[in-house]
Design a protein around this motif. Structure first.
Motif, mmCIF file in Angstrom:
data_model
loop_
_atom_site.group_PDB
_atom_site.id
_atom_site.type_symbol
_atom_site.label_atom_id
_atom_site.label_comp_id
_atom_site.label_asym_id
_atom_site.label_seq_id
_atom_site.Cartn_x
_atom_site.Cartn_y
_atom_site.Cartn_z
ATOM 1 N N LYS A 8 1.262 -1.328 0.084
ATOM 2 C CA LYS A 8 0.060 -0.087 -0.440
ATOM 3 C C LYS A 8 0.607 1.589 -0.387
ATOM 4 O O LYS A 8 1.924 0.872 0.412
ATOM 5 C CB LYS A 8 -1.206 -0.137 1.000
ATOM 6 C CG LYS A 8 -2.461 -0.995 0.742
ATOM 7 C CD LYS A 8 -3.338 -1.410 -0.002
ATOM 8 C CE LYS A 8 -4.049 -2.117 0.379
ATOM 9 N NZ LYS A 8 -5.202 -2.165 -0.306
ATOM 10 N N LYS A 9 0.608 2.608 -0.807
ATOM 11 C CA LYS A 9 1.298 3.456 -0.538
ATOM 12 C C LYS A 9 0.304 4.666 -0.337
ATOM 13 O O LYS A 9 -0.784 4.829 -0.134
ATOM 14 C CB LYS A 9 0.520 4.124 -2.261
ATOM 15 C CG LYS A 9 1.380 5.472 -2.753
ATOM 16 C CD LYS A 9 1.594 6.045 -3.256
ATOM 17 C CE LYS A 9 3.031 4.971 -4.556
ATOM 18 N NZ LYS A 9 2.772 5.591 -6.133
ATOM 19 N N GLY A 31 5.359 -3.531 5.644
ATOM 20 C CA GLY A 31 5.656 -3.177 3.974
ATOM 21 C C GLY A 31 5.089 -2.534 3.130
ATOM 22 O O GLY A 31 4.820 -2.673 2.068
ATOM 23 N N ALA A 32 4.261 -1.471 4.081
ATOM 24 C CA ALA A 32 3.573 -0.137 2.936
ATOM 25 C C ALA A 32 4.717 0.405 2.624
ATOM 26 O O ALA A 32 5.963 0.241 2.340
ATOM 27 C CB ALA A 32 3.011 0.575 3.681
ATOM 28 N N HIS A 33 4.912 1.404 1.014
ATOM 29 C CA HIS A 33 5.532 2.314 1.316
ATOM 30 C C HIS A 33 5.114 3.606 1.240
ATOM 31 O O HIS A 33 4.535 4.273 1.383
ATOM 32 C CB HIS A 33 5.404 2.037 -0.639
ATOM 33 C CG HIS A 33 5.730 3.181 -1.605
ATOM 34 N ND1 HIS A 33 7.291 3.628 -1.679
ATOM 35 C CD2 HIS A 33 5.907 4.274 -2.123
ATOM 36 C CE1 HIS A 33 7.975 4.740 -2.088
ATOM 37 N NE2 HIS A 33 7.263 5.031 -2.234
ATOM 38 N N VAL A 34 6.157 3.952 2.327
ATOM 39 C CA VAL A 34 5.491 5.028 3.115
ATOM 40 C C VAL A 34 6.335 6.766 2.098
ATOM 41 O O VAL A 34 7.719 6.852 1.506
ATOM 42 C CB VAL A 34 6.495 5.385 4.341
ATOM 43 C CG1 VAL A 34 5.839 6.320 5.160
ATOM 44 C CG2 VAL A 34 5.259 3.884 5.197
ATOM 45 N N ILE A 35 5.547 7.495 2.312
ATOM 46 C CA ILE A 35 6.021 8.282 1.869
ATOM 47 C C ILE A 35 6.131 10.128 3.205
ATOM 48 O O ILE A 35 5.016 10.268 3.688
ATOM 49 C CB ILE A 35 5.446 9.797 0.341
ATOM 50 C CG1 ILE A 35 4.932 8.497 -0.281
ATOM 51 C CG2 ILE A 35 6.153 10.272 0.267
ATOM 52 C CD1 ILE A 35 3.881 8.507 -0.682
ATOM 53 N N MET A 36 6.914 10.058 3.624
ATOM 54 C CA MET A 36 7.582 10.887 4.482
ATOM 55 C C MET A 36 7.220 12.592 4.190
ATOM 56 O O MET A 36 8.305 12.717 3.360
ATOM 57 C CB MET A 36 8.588 10.643 5.249
ATOM 58 C CG MET A 36 8.399 9.677 6.013
ATOM 59 S SD MET A 36 10.055 8.540 6.147
ATOM 60 C CE MET A 36 10.043 9.751 8.225
ATOM 61 N N GLN A 56 12.162 -2.414 5.556
ATOM 62 C CA GLN A 56 11.863 -3.198 4.401
ATOM 63 C C GLN A 56 10.920 -2.210 3.552
ATOM 64 O O GLN A 56 11.626 -2.465 2.277
ATOM 65 C CB GLN A 56 12.093 -5.039 4.258
ATOM 66 C CG GLN A 56 12.740 -5.961 4.696
ATOM 67 C CD GLN A 56 14.417 -5.350 4.157
ATOM 68 O OE1 GLN A 56 14.323 -5.485 3.409
ATOM 69 N NE2 GLN A 56 15.382 -5.722 5.302
ATOM 70 N N GLY A 57 10.558 -2.442 4.215
ATOM 71 C CA GLY A 57 8.977 -1.201 3.544
ATOM 72 C C GLY A 57 10.167 -0.274 2.829
ATOM 73 O O GLY A 57 10.817 0.295 3.075
#
Length: 257
Positions: A8-9, A31-36, A56-57
């Protein structure tokens, strides 16, 4: 528990420290793709480097001043496919009505209140088109239990609670869930700063800030990760019937005698 967040993004605002950083870490660990997102690029880079070393995400960063409409629009233009938005940016100063200038009110609300409202509007429009998405508003217990000494924050939080309920009640028709979390006193730089302001107002001495934090439920401050864990669980498919609600995380403090 498998939360189903892998891949998930997730976009998290105010992600360079405190609850925002904890949210970024928990979603990344799942395991999410995180935009900080945060204003301070150096602090943001350091926070992202730390997360990449532990999880690992995948992580990316975006510097933005979310008190500005143009920055909010530019941010969302670059991340229209976000699955989960976590609105967290904003630190409203303490003080009574007669202590705060109108400029202070406008600056504080431009980031937290208008920032949350505008990003929710932008996210909801694109999520509606996809018939899926989750918006999490990290608000604050001052909206539930307002105090004169934090009137600007309490009023702003109350507005966001009403906003969250109204939007979350409708958004579910479009496959989008919107809900809020009200943290009470949490171990962050912000609570220390606010406590110092309150100590200055009460005692004329900021160094006595710890005296403003006595009598806490469970005899401690909330750990930021406890709020992040709640956000991840509620945002996940494992808790997919929550929309319009605002969860109070205060250790029962609102009901103490």
């Amino acid at each position: 528990m498998e939360l189903g967040l892998a891949g998930k993004k997730v976009l998290v605002t105010g992600a360079s420290k405190g609850i925002g950083l904890a949210c970024a870490e928990v979603f990344s660990a799942e395991g999410a793709h995180v935009i900080m997102v945060a204003r301070d690029i150096k602090r943001l880079e350091a926070a992202a480097t730390g997360l990449k070393a532990r999880h690992q995400g995948s992580i990316e960063i975006a510097a933005a001043d979310l008190s500005r409409q143009a920055d909010r629009e530019a941010l969302w233009a670059n991340h229209r496919d976000v699955d989960i938005l976590v609105n967290n940016a904003g630190a409203i100063p303490g003080g009574g009505l007669l202590d705060l200038s109108m400029e202070t009110w406008e600056q504080a609300w431009s980031l937290k209140v208008m920032g949350y409202i505008h990003l929710t509007k932008l996210a909801l429009a694109s999520m509606k088109d996809r018939n899926t998405g989750v918006i999490v508003n990290i608000i604050g217990m001052a909206g539930r239990t307002p105090r004169y000494s934090y009137v600007c924050g309490g009023a702003g939080n109350a507005a966001l609670m009403a906003f969250t309920g109204a939007v979350g009640g409708k958004s579910q028709e479009w496959g989008v869930r919107v809900f809020g979390i009200n943290p009470a006193a949490t171990r962050t730089d912000r609570i220390i700063s606010l406590s110092k302001q309150q100590a200055e107002a009460k005692f004329g001495d900021q160094s006595r800030w710890e005296e403003m934090l006595t009598g806490l439920p469970l005899n401690r401050l909330i750990d930021p990760k406890e709020i992040a864990n709640a956000a991840a669980f509620l945002a996940s498919p494992a808790c997919g019937y929550v929309s319009g609600a605002v969860l109070d995380v205060d250790g029962g403090g609102a009901f103490r005698g």
